[in-house]
Write an enzyme that holds these catalytic residues in place. Structure first.
Site, PDB file in Angstrom:
ATOM      1  N   HIS A   1      -2.021  -7.549   2.624  1.00  0.00           N
ATOM      2  CA  HIS A   1      -1.932  -8.122   3.972  1.00  0.00           C
ATOM      3  C   HIS A   1      -3.005  -7.614   4.926  1.00  0.00           C
ATOM      4  O   HIS A   1      -3.136  -8.125   6.024  1.00  0.00           O
ATOM      5  CB  HIS A   1      -0.535  -7.898   4.563  1.00  0.00           C
ATOM      6  CG  HIS A   1      -0.268  -6.508   5.053  1.00  0.00           C
ATOM      7  ND1 HIS A   1      -0.242  -6.186   6.390  1.00  0.00           N
ATOM      8  CD2 HIS A   1      -0.002  -5.372   4.368  1.00  0.00           C
ATOM      9  CE1 HIS A   1       0.043  -4.893   6.514  1.00  0.00           C
ATOM     10  NE2 HIS A   1       0.197  -4.386   5.309  1.00  0.00           N
TER      11      HIS A   1
ATOM     12  N   CYS B   1       5.755   6.762  17.365  1.00  0.00           N
ATOM     13  CA  CYS B   1       6.685   6.842  18.483  1.00  0.00           C
ATOM     14  C   CYS B   1       8.077   7.057  17.913  1.00  0.00           C
ATOM     15  O   CYS B   1       8.558   6.238  17.142  1.00  0.00           O
ATOM     16  CB  CYS B   1       6.641   5.569  19.325  1.00  0.00           C
ATOM     17  SG  CYS B   1       7.620   5.665  20.832  1.00  0.00           S
TER      18      CYS B   1
ATOM     19  N   ASN C   1      -7.635   4.704   9.016  1.00  0.00           N
ATOM     20  CA  ASN C   1      -7.062   3.501   9.607  1.00  0.00           C
ATOM     21  C   ASN C   1      -6.987   3.564  11.129  1.00  0.00           C
ATOM     22  O   ASN C   1      -6.882   2.538  11.790  1.00  0.00           O
ATOM     23  CB  ASN C   1      -5.657   3.268   9.053  1.00  0.00           C
ATOM     24  CG  ASN C   1      -4.737   4.452   9.306  1.00  0.00           C
ATOM     25  OD1 ASN C   1      -4.962   5.533   8.768  1.00  0.00           O
ATOM     26  ND2 ASN C   1      -3.713   4.257  10.108  1.00  0.00           N
TER      27      ASN C   1
ATOM     28  N   THR D   1      10.624  -6.932 -11.382  1.00  0.00           N
ATOM     29  CA  THR D   1      10.148  -8.292 -11.605  1.00  0.00           C
ATOM     30  C   THR D   1       8.931  -8.575 -10.726  1.00  0.00           C
ATOM     31  O   THR D   1       8.953  -8.316  -9.524  1.00  0.00           O
ATOM     32  CB  THR D   1      11.257  -9.306 -11.285  1.00  0.00           C
ATOM     33  OG1 THR D   1      12.381  -9.029 -12.121  1.00  0.00           O
ATOM     34  CG2 THR D   1      10.780 -10.722 -11.513  1.00  0.00           C
TER      35      THR D   1
ATOM     36  N   GLY E   1       0.799  -1.215   0.000  1.00  0.00           N
ATOM     37  CA  GLY E   1       0.000   0.000   0.000  1.00  0.00           C
ATOM     38  C   GLY E   1       0.832   1.266   0.000  1.00  0.00           C
ATOM     39  O   GLY E   1       0.459   2.267  -0.632  1.00  0.00           O
ATOM     40  N   THR E   2       1.955   1.262   0.705  1.00  0.00           N
ATOM     41  CA  THR E   2       2.794   2.465   0.764  1.00  0.00           C
ATOM     42  C   THR E   2       3.339   2.823  -0.609  1.00  0.00           C
ATOM     43  O   THR E   2       3.305   3.990  -1.020  1.00  0.00           O
ATOM     44  CB  THR E   2       3.955   2.260   1.757  1.00  0.00           C
ATOM     45  OG1 THR E   2       3.418   2.096   3.074  1.00  0.00           O
ATOM     46  CG2 THR E   2       4.898   3.455   1.747  1.00  0.00           C
TER      47      THR E   2
END
Length: 398
Positions: free
Chosen positions: A205, A333, A155, A241, A68-69
């Site tokens: 994921h 953090c 999220n 690839t 996703g990033t």
């Protein structure tokens, strides 16, 4: 362990694992022309068709990424660079301050290194943007706007954004929209065609697929400048690839997420409501963040983000973890120093209250037992977290 952090990642589905195992037995680079390469290519293209069907897109619009990033970076940077190259006046990005860092950081990077101008869209106390605000900003000078970026669902606090309305508003002014749908996929009806998004990012994921695979749905008339250059794979949009086994697992997870979505959402919403009721029974002072509406148009069915006044979120997380309950603070953090969630701060939450917040997120493997284990462990954890907070405050005063 009671795993209540499915928003971070969710267990891989047995069916996805089986598809990956089968694909791992297929030797070949999907870009090679010989028989082994064609066998690998067939797996990749059949998987592309499955992912496209699950997302309401055409196969040619699905660009596979490493997650996703990367998909968010490609969508945001690719649209900006392409639009700015076509017209140097287009330097403005309209963005929500509650976006995931996979969007926020590329936007800020474009501002700091590429001369972009960021106009932040304000959000209400639930973390939702107002489409009328987008309309007003575009009406002022749409000719200078390169793109709008908005997430489908948050999220952290679970609030669902009016994506279709925002896209329709932007398109009236000829401005493209990037949508981060990573948190929404599998729990909400995510349809790339219906939403009208020019680019839409998803990740495997979060829906029971493997880590390290994602996709960007690119509308056929959208123009993107690639972020990666190399072999020219994925129609030149994303070189590299192809991870054929990962893509095969992603395809199975995406199809199952689509087929099982309504049943899963209903079950998760019931578990979430039980969790919130149980927590409030233990601590009536706790506050639910995000849109309190129970329906899928309001918040993610598997999300419960709560503030516990006087109990540091990091302390509570570790105490619950020691008691067998895994959750998240939903905050960043840095160098061991807790920082308040940018999402909560944008919603107008006091910084101290933001530091006392915890996210519980449910997924396909969640059960009523998980919820009960949280409710059972919470009283002692809360007591210790609050006593630790009082002790820390006394030390600071001294």
């Amino acid at each position: 362990m009671a795993y209540l952090d499915h928003a971070a990642t969710t267990p891989i589905l047995a069916e996805a694992r089986e598809a990956m195992n089968a694909a791992m037995g297929v030797c070949g680079n999907a870009s090679s022309l010989h028989s082994a390469g064609r066998r690998a290519r067939r797996v990749a293209e059949e998987s592309r068709e499955s992912v496209a069907a699950a997302l309401g897109a055409r196969p040619g619009e699905v660009v596979f990424t490493a997650g996703g990033t990367e998909a968010d970076n490609l969508g945001v940077k690719g649209l900006y660079w392409s639009r700015h190259a076509a017209d140097p006046r287009r330097r403005v990005i309209l963005a929500s301050p509650v976006e995931h860092h996979a969007v926020l950081d590329p936007v800020c990077w474009l501002r700091d290194h590429q001369g972009a101008v960021v106009r932040w869209l304000g959000v209400d106390s639930h973390g939702r943007i107002d489409p009328d605000q987008v309309d007003r900003l575009l009406a002022e000078d749409a000719g200078r706007v390169a793109l709008v970026t908005v997430m489908w669902a948050n999220n952290e606090v679970g609030t669902v954004q009016p994506v279709e309305v925002v896209v329709a508003v932007a398109h009236r002014y000829g401005v493209p929209v990037h949508v981060d749908a990573v948190a929404a996929l599998g729990q909400l009806s995510v349809d790339a065609t219906i939403s009208g998004a020019d680019t839409l990012a998803v990740s495997a994921h979060k829906i029971g697929g493997p880590i390290g695979v994602g996709a960007l749905v690119v509308r056929s008339d959208a123009e993107l400048t690639p972020v990666l250059h190399g072999g020219g794979q994925e129609a030149g949009i994303r070189s590299g690839t192809l991870d054929v086994p990962g893509i095969a697992g992603f395809a199975v997870a995406a199809q199952l997420a689509h087929d099982r979505r309504d049943r899963l959402a209903e079950r998760l919403a019931g578990l979430r409501d039980s969790l919130v009721d149980g927590v409030r029974g233990v601590d009536p002072s706790s506050l639910l963040n995000g849109d309190p509406g129970p329906g899928p148009a309001s918040r993610l069915p598997g999300n419960a983000h709560l503030t516990f006044p006087g109990a540091g979120g990091d302390s509570l997380l570790m105490l619950l973890d020691a008691a067998g309950v895994e959750c998240s603070t939903g905050s960043a953090c840095s160098a061991g120093v807790p920082q308040a969630s940018h999402v909560l701060l944008a919603m107008g939450v006091d910084e101290q209250a933001a530091l006392c917040s915890v996210r519980f997120s449910l997924g396909h493997s969640s059960t009523a037992t998980d919820v009960q284990e949280l409710v059972t462990a919470l009283p002692a954890a809360l007591d210790r977290a609050r006593r630790a907070g009082v002790s820390s405050a006394r030390l600071v005063r001294r």
